[in-house]
Design a protein around this motif. Structure first.
Motif, PDB file in Angstrom:
ATOM      1  N   VAL A 186      26.264  57.882  30.424  1.00 28.47           N
ATOM      2  CA  VAL A 186      27.370  56.756  30.241  1.00 28.47           C
ATOM      3  C   VAL A 186      27.892  56.170  31.507  1.00 28.47           C
ATOM      4  N   SER A 187      27.169  56.473  32.552  1.00 29.24           N
ATOM      5  CA  SER A 187      27.241  55.885  33.902  1.00 29.24           C
ATOM      6  C   SER A 187      27.356  54.529  33.949  1.00 29.24           C
ATOM      7  N   GLY A 188      26.216  53.734  33.394  1.00 29.49           N
ATOM      8  CA  GLY A 188      25.828  52.390  33.344  1.00 29.49           C
ATOM      9  C   GLY A 188      26.727  51.882  32.266  1.00 29.49           C
ATOM     10  N   THR A 189      27.376  52.307  31.459  1.00 29.30           N
ATOM     11  CA  THR A 189      27.988  51.609  30.165  1.00 29.30           C
ATOM     12  C   THR A 189      28.831  50.489  30.464  1.00 29.30           C
ATOM     13  N   LEU A 190      29.559  50.446  31.638  1.00 31.11           N
ATOM     14  CA  LEU A 190      30.336  49.278  31.843  1.00 31.11           C
ATOM     15  C   LEU A 190      29.410  48.040  32.206  1.00 31.11           C
ATOM     16  N   ASN A 191      28.315  48.554  32.890  1.00 34.06           N
ATOM     17  CA  ASN A 191      27.391  47.352  33.043  1.00 34.06           C
ATOM     18  C   ASN A 191      26.658  46.648  31.950  1.00 34.06           C
ATOM     19  N   ASP A 192      26.736  47.241  30.770  1.00 27.82           N
ATOM     20  CA  ASP A 192      26.286  46.741  29.687  1.00 27.82           C
ATOM     21  C   ASP A 192      27.407  45.840  28.906  1.00 27.82           C
ATOM     22  N   LEU A 193      28.435  45.710  29.181  1.00 24.39           N
ATOM     23  CA  LEU A 193      29.583  44.868  28.562  1.00 24.39           C
ATOM     24  C   LEU A 193      29.407  43.471  29.013  1.00 24.39           C
ATOM     25  N   THR A 194      29.795  42.739  27.876  1.00 28.18           N
ATOM     26  CA  THR A 194      29.703  41.011  28.204  1.00 28.18           C
ATOM     27  C   THR A 194      31.077  40.961  29.094  1.00 28.18           C
ATOM     28  N   PRO A 195      31.349  39.713  29.823  1.00 30.13           N
ATOM     29  CA  PRO A 195      32.232  39.478  30.423  1.00 30.13           C
ATOM     30  C   PRO A 195      33.686  39.436  29.481  1.00 30.13           C
ATOM     31  N   GLU A 196      33.589  38.949  28.462  1.00 27.00           N
ATOM     32  CA  GLU A 196      34.721  39.277  27.472  1.00 27.00           C
ATOM     33  C   GLU A 196      34.955  40.511  27.052  1.00 27.00           C
ATOM     34  N   GLN A 197      34.058  41.372  27.069  1.00 24.84           N
ATOM     35  CA  GLN A 197      34.291  43.004  26.882  1.00 24.84           C
ATOM     36  C   GLN A 197      34.888  43.544  28.145  1.00 24.84           C
ATOM     37  N   ILE A 198      34.636  43.191  29.035  1.00 23.02           N
ATOM     38  CA  ILE A 198      34.876  43.595  30.456  1.00 23.02           C
ATOM     39  C   ILE A 198      36.484  43.317  30.397  1.00 23.02           C
ATOM     40  N   LYS A 199      36.665  41.856  30.310  1.00 24.82           N
ATOM     41  CA  LYS A 199      38.228  41.474  30.067  1.00 24.82           C
ATOM     42  C   LYS A 199      39.077  42.338  29.175  1.00 24.82           C
ATOM     43  N   MET A 200      38.540  42.352  28.346  1.00 32.70           N
ATOM     44  CA  MET A 200      39.293  43.508  27.241  1.00 32.70           C
ATOM     45  C   MET A 200      39.409  44.870  27.768  1.00 32.70           C
ATOM     46  N   TYR A 201      38.531  45.279  28.348  1.00 32.26           N
ATOM     47  CA  TYR A 201      38.641  46.681  29.003  1.00 32.26           C
ATOM     48  C   TYR A 201      39.729  46.720  30.085  1.00 32.26           C
ATOM     49  N   ASP A 202      39.654  45.655  30.844  1.00 30.68           N
ATOM     50  CA  ASP A 202      40.547  45.465  31.925  1.00 30.68           C
ATOM     51  C   ASP A 202      42.100  45.455  31.616  1.00 30.68           C
ATOM     52  N   GLU A 203      42.308  44.551  30.559  1.00 28.84           N
ATOM     53  CA  GLU A 203      43.421  44.545  29.833  1.00 28.84           C
ATOM     54  C   GLU A 203      43.949  45.892  29.182  1.00 28.84           C
ATOM     55  N   ALA A 204      43.099  46.477  28.650  1.00 33.35           N
ATOM     56  CA  ALA A 204      43.504  47.830  27.946  1.00 33.35           C
ATOM     57  C   ALA A 204      43.907  48.972  29.164  1.00 33.35           C
ATOM     58  N   VAL A 205      43.090  48.848  30.049  1.00 37.29           N
ATOM     59  CA  VAL A 205      43.508  49.921  31.098  1.00 37.29           C
ATOM     60  C   VAL A 205      44.817  49.371  31.905  1.00 37.29           C
ATOM     61  N   LYS A 206      44.990  48.111  32.212  1.00 37.36           N
ATOM     62  CA  LYS A 206      46.347  47.778  32.738  1.00 37.36           C
ATOM     63  C   LYS A 206      47.516  48.333  31.930  1.00 37.36           C
ATOM     64  N   ARG A 207      47.509  48.373  30.520  1.00 36.29           N
ATOM     65  CA  ARG A 207      48.498  48.616  29.827  1.00 36.29           C
ATOM     66  C   ARG A 207      48.801  50.016  29.852  1.00 36.29           C
ATOM     67  N   LYS A 208      47.903  50.812  30.176  1.00 33.71           N
ATOM     68  CA  LYS A 208      48.244  52.355  30.070  1.00 33.71           C
ATOM     69  C   LYS A 208      48.896  52.685  31.542  1.00 33.71           C
TER      70      LYS A 208
END
Length: 97
Positions: free
Chosen positions: A75-97
């Motif tokens: 799982v260590s490289g999982t974030l590297n596999d994300l598209t820019p859109e997926q990274i944006k969605m991830y960042d937004e989800a993390v901010k909400r928590k």
């Protein structure tokens, strides 16, 4: 030198079947990891223990330790596999928590 090589082979013989079984049970490992690279890395890692220390680790405990290491590696490289859109969605989800 022979003793080091013998211990390396002992570690390989003990770790390889555990890794084989874990790879068979977890498809994530098959997709994300190269089995022989992981075996080599684990042999190097556990080679830092003395032969006596390694022999004292029970197989089920060693299997748990190896499984934890493989999960982190997978799982260590999982974030590297994300598209820019997926990274944006991830960042937004993390901010909400």
């Amino acid at each position: 030198m022979q003793e080091v090589s013998s211990y390396h082979q002992e570690l390989t013989n003990r770790i390889s079947p555990i890794v084989d079984n874990l790879f068979k049970r977890n498809s994530l490992y098959l997709v994300k990891l190269k089995k022989w690279e992981m075996i080599e890395m684990l042999v190097d890692l556990f080679g830092k223990f003395s032969p006596e220390e390694m022999r004292a680790i029970k197989d089920d405990d060693l299997t748990r330790r190896i499984d934890s290491i493989l999960v982190l590696e997978a799982v260590s490289g999982t974030l590297n596999d994300l598209t820019p859109e997926q990274i944006k969605m991830y960042d937004e989800a993390v901010k909400r928590k």
